[in-house]
Scaffold this motif. Structure first.
Motif, PDB file in Angstrom:
ATOM      1  N   VAL A   1     -38.269  16.723  52.155  1.00  0.00           N
ATOM      2  CA  VAL A   1     -39.680  17.072  52.198  1.00  0.00           C
ATOM      3  C   VAL A   1     -40.301  16.857  50.831  1.00  0.00           C
ATOM      4  N   GLU A   2     -41.316  16.011  50.765  1.00  0.00           N
ATOM      5  CA  GLU A   2     -41.960  15.650  49.518  1.00  0.00           C
ATOM      6  C   GLU A   2     -43.292  16.366  49.350  1.00  0.00           C
ATOM      7  N   SER A   3     -43.672  16.537  48.098  1.00  0.00           N
ATOM      8  CA  SER A   3     -44.973  17.089  47.775  1.00  0.00           C
ATOM      9  C   SER A   3     -45.373  16.627  46.379  1.00  0.00           C
ATOM     10  N   GLY A   4     -46.649  16.778  46.056  1.00  0.00           N
ATOM     11  CA  GLY A   4     -47.120  16.525  44.710  1.00  0.00           C
ATOM     12  C   GLY A   4     -47.965  15.285  44.520  1.00  0.00           C
ATOM     13  N   GLY A   5     -48.082  14.462  45.525  1.00  0.00           N
ATOM     14  CA  GLY A   5     -48.902  13.275  45.400  1.00  0.00           C
ATOM     15  C   GLY A   5     -50.376  13.619  45.372  1.00  0.00           C
ATOM     16  N   GLY A   6     -51.180  12.618  45.042  1.00  0.00           N
ATOM     17  CA  GLY A   6     -52.610  12.838  44.994  1.00  0.00           C
ATOM     18  C   GLY A   6     -53.319  11.753  44.230  1.00  0.00           C
ATOM     19  N   LEU A   7     -54.563  12.032  43.910  1.00  0.00           N
ATOM     20  CA  LEU A   7     -55.415  11.116  43.167  1.00  0.00           C
ATOM     21  C   LEU A   7     -55.500  11.567  41.719  1.00  0.00           C
ATOM     22  N   VAL A   8     -55.287  10.636  40.811  1.00  0.00           N
ATOM     23  CA  VAL A   8     -55.329  10.958  39.395  1.00  0.00           C
ATOM     24  C   VAL A   8     -55.946   9.791  38.637  1.00  0.00           C
ATOM     25  N   GLN A   9     -56.590  10.095  37.529  1.00  0.00           N
ATOM     26  CA  GLN A   9     -57.179   9.058  36.694  1.00  0.00           C
ATOM     27  C   GLN A   9     -56.115   8.379  35.843  1.00  0.00           C
ATOM     28  N   PRO A  10     -56.350   7.136  35.451  1.00  0.00           N
ATOM     29  CA  PRO A  10     -55.411   6.487  34.529  1.00  0.00           C
ATOM     30  C   PRO A  10     -55.175   7.344  33.295  1.00  0.00           C
ATOM     31  N   GLY A  11     -53.915   7.408  32.893  1.00  0.00           N
ATOM     32  CA  GLY A  11     -53.533   8.249  31.776  1.00  0.00           C
ATOM     33  C   GLY A  11     -53.173   9.666  32.162  1.00  0.00           C
ATOM     34  N   GLY A  12     -53.427  10.024  33.387  1.00  0.00           N
ATOM     35  CA  GLY A  12     -53.121  11.356  33.859  1.00  0.00           C
ATOM     36  C   GLY A  12     -51.675  11.514  34.271  1.00  0.00           C
ATOM     37  N   SER A  13     -51.368  12.685  34.790  1.00  0.00           N
ATOM     38  CA  SER A  13     -50.002  13.026  35.154  1.00  0.00           C
ATOM     39  C   SER A  13     -49.938  13.649  36.534  1.00  0.00           C
ATOM     40  N   LEU A  14     -48.815  13.445  37.177  1.00  0.00           N
ATOM     41  CA  LEU A  14     -48.488  14.101  38.427  1.00  0.00           C
ATOM     42  C   LEU A  14     -47.012  14.439  38.417  1.00  0.00           C
ATOM     43  N   ARG A  15     -46.657  15.452  39.169  1.00  0.00           N
ATOM     44  CA  ARG A  15     -45.260  15.803  39.332  1.00  0.00           C
ATOM     45  C   ARG A  15     -44.930  15.844  40.811  1.00  0.00           C
ATOM     46  N   LEU A  16     -44.013  15.000  41.216  1.00  0.00           N
ATOM     47  CA  LEU A  16     -43.560  14.961  42.590  1.00  0.00           C
ATOM     48  C   LEU A  16     -42.310  15.814  42.757  1.00  0.00           C
ATOM     49  N   SER A  17     -42.205  16.435  43.906  1.00  0.00           N
ATOM     50  CA  SER A  17     -41.036  17.224  44.233  1.00  0.00           C
ATOM     51  C   SER A  17     -40.507  16.792  45.589  1.00  0.00           C
ATOM     52  N   CYS A  18     -39.217  16.883  45.744  1.00  0.00           N
ATOM     53  CA  CYS A  18     -38.583  16.548  47.011  1.00  0.00           C
ATOM     54  C   CYS A  18     -37.387  17.457  47.206  1.00  0.00           C
ATOM     55  N   ALA A  19     -37.343  18.119  48.332  1.00  0.00           N
ATOM     56  CA  ALA A  19     -36.277  19.069  48.601  1.00  0.00           C
ATOM     57  C   ALA A  19     -35.611  18.784  49.933  1.00  0.00           C
ATOM     58  N   ASP A  20     -34.305  18.901  49.938  1.00  0.00           N
ATOM     59  CA  ASP A  20     -33.551  18.843  51.174  1.00  0.00           C
ATOM     60  C   ASP A  20     -33.918  20.051  52.030  1.00  0.00           C
TER      61      ASP A  20
ATOM     62  N   LEU B   1     -40.019  14.206  40.007  1.00  0.00           N
ATOM     63  CA  LEU B   1     -40.437  13.045  39.248  1.00  0.00           C
ATOM     64  C   LEU B   1     -41.698  13.408  38.480  1.00  0.00           C
ATOM     65  N   GLN B   2     -41.544  13.575  37.180  1.00  0.00           N
ATOM     66  CA  GLN B   2     -42.682  13.823  36.312  1.00  0.00           C
ATOM     67  C   GLN B   2     -43.250  12.482  35.887  1.00  0.00           C
ATOM     68  N   MET B   3     -44.491  12.231  36.237  1.00  0.00           N
ATOM     69  CA  MET B   3     -45.129  10.959  35.966  1.00  0.00           C
ATOM     70  C   MET B   3     -46.257  11.178  34.972  1.00  0.00           C
ATOM     71  N   ASN B   4     -46.101  10.607  33.790  1.00  0.00           N
ATOM     72  CA  ASN B   4     -47.093  10.714  32.738  1.00  0.00           C
ATOM     73  C   ASN B   4     -47.697   9.355  32.442  1.00  0.00           C
ATOM     74  N   ASN B   5     -48.855   9.386  31.816  1.00  0.00           N
ATOM     75  CA  ASN B   5     -49.552   8.153  31.454  1.00  0.00           C
ATOM     76  C   ASN B   5     -49.624   7.191  32.634  1.00  0.00           C
TER      77      ASN B   5
END
Length: 116
Positions: free
Chosen positions: A5-24, A80-84
């Protein structure tokens, strides 16, 4: 049945950050590798990053230095920590898990859109 099960996606501006999570969901035994793939429209699904049970990580060249994959083995959860973030990071991101026996499982996908 959704087993990852995934979560954390969305809309972000360039240079921004998101953190995705996935759990069994609790039904997968002996997970060895967990990671993230992504697929943009009209493109092949590609490996973004993965991590072994022992903590060894692997990254696509395009995300090195910007993304960090981590996991909590006790929770069977991968992050998954996504920066920049860049527009070219826009894709559906899929969590995956591989067991000690070579069986592969997939999450449902979560949309990441990077746009100004």
């Amino acid at each position: 049945q959704v087993q990852l099960v995934e979560s954390g996606g969305g809309l972000v501006q360039p240079g921004g950050s998101l953190r995705l999570s996935c759990a069994d969901s609790g039904s997968i035994f002996s997970i060895n590798v967990m990671g993230w793939y992504r697929q943009a429209p009209g493109k092949q699904r590609e490996l973004v990053a993965d991590i072994t049970r022992g903590g060894t990580t692997n990254y696509a060249d395009s995300v090195k230095g910007r993304f960090t994959v981590s996991r909590d083995n006790a929770k069977n959860t991968v992050y998954l920590q996504m920066n920049n973030l860049k527009p070219e990071d826009t894709a559906v991101y899929y969590c995956n898990a591989i067991t000690d026996f070579g069986r592969r499982y997939w999450g449902q996908g979560t949309q990441v859109t990077v746009s100004s």
